[in-house]
Design a protein around this motif. Structure first.
Motif, PDB file in Angstrom:
ATOM      1  N   THR A  12       0.851  -1.185   0.000  1.00  9.66           N
ATOM      2  CA  THR A  12       0.000   0.000   0.000  1.00  9.66           C
ATOM      3  C   THR A  12       0.887   1.235   0.000  1.00  9.66           C
ATOM      4  OG1 THR A  12      -0.075   0.280   2.415  1.00  9.66           O
ATOM      5  CG2 THR A  12      -1.653  -1.277   1.436  1.00  9.66           C
ATOM      6  N   ALA A  13       0.245   2.399  -0.012  1.00  9.37           N
ATOM      7  CA  ALA A  13       1.004   3.652   0.025  1.00  9.37           C
ATOM      8  C   ALA A  13       1.813   3.779   1.312  1.00  9.37           C
ATOM      9  CB  ALA A  13       0.049   4.835  -0.123  1.00  9.37           C
ATOM     10  N   ALA A  14       1.434   3.035   2.343  1.00 10.99           N
ATOM     11  CA  ALA A  14       2.178   3.073   3.605  1.00 10.99           C
ATOM     12  C   ALA A  14       3.560   2.427   3.467  1.00 10.99           C
ATOM     13  CB  ALA A  14       1.378   2.366   4.701  1.00 10.99           C
ATOM     14  N   ASP A  15       3.804   1.721   2.362  1.00 10.56           N
ATOM     15  CA  ASP A  15       5.087   1.053   2.157  1.00 10.56           C
ATOM     16  C   ASP A  15       6.091   1.895   1.377  1.00 10.56           C
ATOM     17  OD1 ASP A  15       4.433  -1.430   3.461  1.00 10.56           O
ATOM     18  OD2 ASP A  15       3.130  -1.878   1.746  1.00 10.56           O
ATOM     19  N   TRP A  35       3.488   6.940  -4.223  1.00  6.98           N
ATOM     20  CA  TRP A  35       2.215   6.308  -4.615  1.00  6.98           C
ATOM     21  C   TRP A  35       1.171   7.410  -4.544  1.00  6.98           C
ATOM     22  CZ3 TRP A  35       0.942   0.609  -3.285  1.00  6.98           C
ATOM     23  CH2 TRP A  35      -0.264   0.228  -3.898  1.00  6.98           C
ATOM     24  N   ASP A  36       0.986   8.092  -5.661  1.00  9.32           N
ATOM     25  CA  ASP A  36       0.103   9.262  -5.705  1.00  9.32           C
ATOM     26  C   ASP A  36      -0.893   9.140  -6.846  1.00  9.32           C
ATOM     27  OD1 ASP A  36       1.449  10.650  -3.584  1.00  9.32           O
ATOM     28  OD2 ASP A  36       3.034  11.165  -5.014  1.00  9.32           O
ATOM     29  N   SER A  37      -2.146   9.492  -6.580  1.00  5.19           N
ATOM     30  CA  SER A  37      -3.197   9.558  -7.608  1.00  5.19           C
ATOM     31  C   SER A  37      -3.263   8.289  -8.456  1.00  5.19           C
ATOM     32  CB  SER A  37      -2.972  10.784  -8.507  1.00  5.19           C
ATOM     33  OG  SER A  37      -2.949  11.965  -7.744  1.00  5.19           O
ATOM     34  N   CYS A  73      16.143  10.909  -4.528  1.00  5.11           N
ATOM     35  CA  CYS A  73      16.153  11.010  -5.994  1.00  5.11           C
ATOM     36  C   CYS A  73      14.758  11.337  -6.508  1.00  5.11           C
ATOM     37  CB  CYS A  73      16.640   9.702  -6.616  1.00  5.11           C
ATOM     38  SG  CYS A  73      18.373   9.307  -6.320  1.00  5.11           S
ATOM     39  N   SER A  74      13.762  10.623  -5.991  1.00  2.03           N
ATOM     40  CA  SER A  74      12.386  10.835  -6.433  1.00  2.03           C
ATOM     41  C   SER A  74      11.917  12.247  -6.114  1.00  2.03           C
ATOM     42  CB  SER A  74      11.468   9.809  -5.763  1.00  2.03           C
ATOM     43  OG  SER A  74      10.117  10.011  -6.133  1.00  2.03           O
ATOM     44  N   GLU A  75      12.252  12.739  -4.925  1.00  2.00           N
ATOM     45  CA  GLU A  75      11.828  14.084  -4.536  1.00  2.00           C
ATOM     46  C   GLU A  75      12.511  15.157  -5.385  1.00  2.00           C
ATOM     47  OE1 GLU A  75       9.452  15.028  -2.457  1.00  2.00           O
ATOM     48  OE2 GLU A  75       8.937  12.923  -2.169  1.00  2.00           O
ATOM     49  N   LEU A  76      13.779  14.951  -5.721  1.00  2.00           N
ATOM     50  CA  LEU A  76      14.482  15.910  -6.575  1.00  2.00           C
ATOM     51  C   LEU A  76      13.856  15.944  -7.969  1.00  2.00           C
ATOM     52  CD1 LEU A  76      18.192  15.181  -5.573  1.00  2.00           C
ATOM     53  CD2 LEU A  76      16.890  17.248  -5.037  1.00  2.00           C
ATOM     54  N   GLU A  77      13.565  14.774  -8.509  1.00  2.00           N
ATOM     55  CA  GLU A  77      12.956  14.722  -9.843  1.00  2.00           C
ATOM     56  C   GLU A  77      11.581  15.377  -9.837  1.00  2.00           C
ATOM     57  OE1 GLU A  77      13.032  10.641 -11.004  1.00  2.00           O
ATOM     58  OE2 GLU A  77      15.230  10.569 -11.166  1.00  2.00           O
ATOM     59  N   ARG A  78      10.847  15.183  -8.765  1.00  2.00           N
ATOM     60  CA  ARG A  78       9.512  15.781  -8.675  1.00  2.00           C
ATOM     61  C   ARG A  78       9.596  17.300  -8.645  1.00  2.00           C
ATOM     62  NH1 ARG A  78       5.602  16.832  -4.749  1.00  2.00           N
ATOM     63  NH2 ARG A  78       7.009  16.325  -3.026  1.00  2.00           N
ATOM     64  N   ARG A  79      10.705  17.827  -8.163  1.00  2.00           N
ATOM     65  CA  ARG A  79      10.897  19.283  -8.100  1.00  2.00           C
ATOM     66  C   ARG A  79      11.620  19.832  -9.319  1.00  2.00           C
ATOM     67  NH1 ARG A  79      10.328  17.240  -3.214  1.00  2.00           N
ATOM     68  NH2 ARG A  79       9.562  18.521  -1.463  1.00  2.00           N
ATOM     69  N   GLY A  80      11.839  18.999 -10.323  1.00  2.00           N
ATOM     70  CA  GLY A  80      12.418  19.488 -11.574  1.00  2.00           C
ATOM     71  C   GLY A  80      13.931  19.435 -11.661  1.00  2.00           C
ATOM     72  N   TRP A  81      14.591  18.819 -10.688  1.00  2.57           N
ATOM     73  CA  TRP A  81      16.033  18.663 -10.779  1.00  2.57           C
ATOM     74  C   TRP A  81      16.343  17.602 -11.830  1.00  2.57           C
ATOM     75  CZ3 TRP A  81      19.963  20.552  -7.066  1.00  2.57           C
ATOM     76  CH2 TRP A  81      19.458  21.549  -6.224  1.00  2.57           C
TER      77      TRP A  81
END
Length: 365
Positions: free
Chosen positions: A14-17, A47-49, A188-196
């Motif tokens: 689930t999204a909790a993982d 795990w979004d939308s 890495c995922s957070e940087l990509e989400r912010r356009g890095w």
């Protein structure tokens, strides 16, 4: 895959993982084609939308529709490596960072902001360049090494990072890693989400040191504590700056190896930094006309022999993922990949950085 008592595949994540290593199976076929299943293993980074993102060992992100899942489960961390010395990601990140020391650095919680820059002479600046623009030598000495909590929310930390590098006329880079226990798939995922933008991916390899020393007769190489004019003549970067020389000469115990050539430039060169049990190899280069003659092995054997004398027992090096020649050479020496590392660049492009200086760019033996 997870199979129920009734023999059916089940989705048990689930999204909790998010943040855990998972294995999923999805249906890749359509109504018009035969059903086809695809398996993906990696860290669940979001795990979004109704869409999952899984980051694989090499840093590639795979987006999967929740509706296509047919099975999924949390799996243990990647099994321990069976080749070479045991080491954690954190240990290797710190050791390799000390092999390419910056000229200046600053702490932001458990992040280290690193820079090795010099002012570009006014006459050398491109038309329209801002006053005070600088050039940095190697991304590894001009990027953030994030080894924990920056002490600020991520957006605030990245703002501080961009400001710090902006004051030095440089783009902001964050060096991350994937593929080992304790690496930074979530970041890495957070940087990509912010356009890095991920600009560079390479791997850090490790191996036992003694077999490298036994690989060839080291007598053909000359060792020095400094990079002299002959060594620099073979080095891939021409016109090495004062700052670059500082970085090249940095580290606990640095050695430069040179195999003399027939002309002014050496036939082969290399660099090694001895740091406790570790010896780090870099800048291994061979005259293109003399490749496939074992000169790279001679360079590394000479450096490894000296490192053994200083008490080292393990070796590391960095190699680009598309350098087939170097990868074959180092595999033959007993090295194996430990983790992948990446340099993420801020969305706005400002300033200049020389490319990374990864070990064995020519891959000659």
């Amino acid at each position: 895959m997870e199979i129920s008592a009734a023999g059916r595949l089940e989705v048990r994540i689930t999204a909790a993982d998010v943040g855990k290593r998972v294995s999923v199976r999805r249906l890749a076929g359509t109504e018009d084609t035969a059903e086809k299943f695809t398996d993906t293993v990696g860290v669940l980074t979001s795990w979004d939308s109704g869409v999952l993102t899984i980051t694989r060992k090499g840093g590639e992100s795979v987006r999967i529709s929740e509706s296509s899942l047919v099975a999924g489960k949390v799996v243990p961390a990647a099994p321990a490596r069976r080749r070479g010395p045991a080491a954690t990601y954190r240990e290797l990140a710190q050791v390799s960072a000390r092999g390419w020391l910056p000229v200046e650095s600053e702490r932001l919680g458990e992040w280290e902001l690193r820079a090795a820059v010099q002012k570009v002479p006014r006459e050398a600046r491109p038309r329209g360049a801002v006053v005070g623009r600088r050039a940095g030598f190697t991304r590894r000495a001009n990027s953030v090494l994030p080894l924990g909590d920056p002490g600020l929310p991520l957006d605030a930390a990245l703002t501080a990072v961009r400001r710090w590098y902006g004051h030095r006329g440089l783009p902001a880079y964050v060096q991350t890693a994937t593929g080992a226990q304790g690496t930074q798939e979530l970041l890495c995922s957070e940087l990509e989400r912010r356009g890095w933008t991920r600009e560079v991916t390479a791997e850090l390899w490790v191996g036992a040191l003694a077999p490298v020393a036994d690989r060839a007769d080291p007598a053909g190489a000359v060792l020095s504590r400094t990079a002299d004019d002959a060594w620099l003549a073979r080095y891939q970067r021409k016109g090495v700056s004062e700052v670059a020389l500082k970085v090249l000469g940095s580290g606990p115990s640095v050695w430069f190896a040179t195999v003399p050539g027939e002309g002014a430039e050496p036939a082969a060169i290399g660099r090694c930094v001895v740091d406790g049990r570790w010896a780090g190899f870099g800048a291994v280069e061979v005259d293109p006309a003399l490749r496939r003659r074992g000169l790279a092995s001679v360079v590394m054997a000479a450096l490894a022999s000296r490192a053994l004398e200083e008490g080292a027992s393990a070796a590391w090096l960095q190699v680009e993922t598309d350098n087939a020649g170097a990868r074959a050479l180092y595999t033959g020496m007993g090295f194996a990949a430990h983790h992948a590392y990446h340099h993420y660049r801020e969305p706005a492009l400002t300033g200049d950085i020389d490319d990374t200086d990864d070990t064995g760019r020519d891959g000659s033996s």
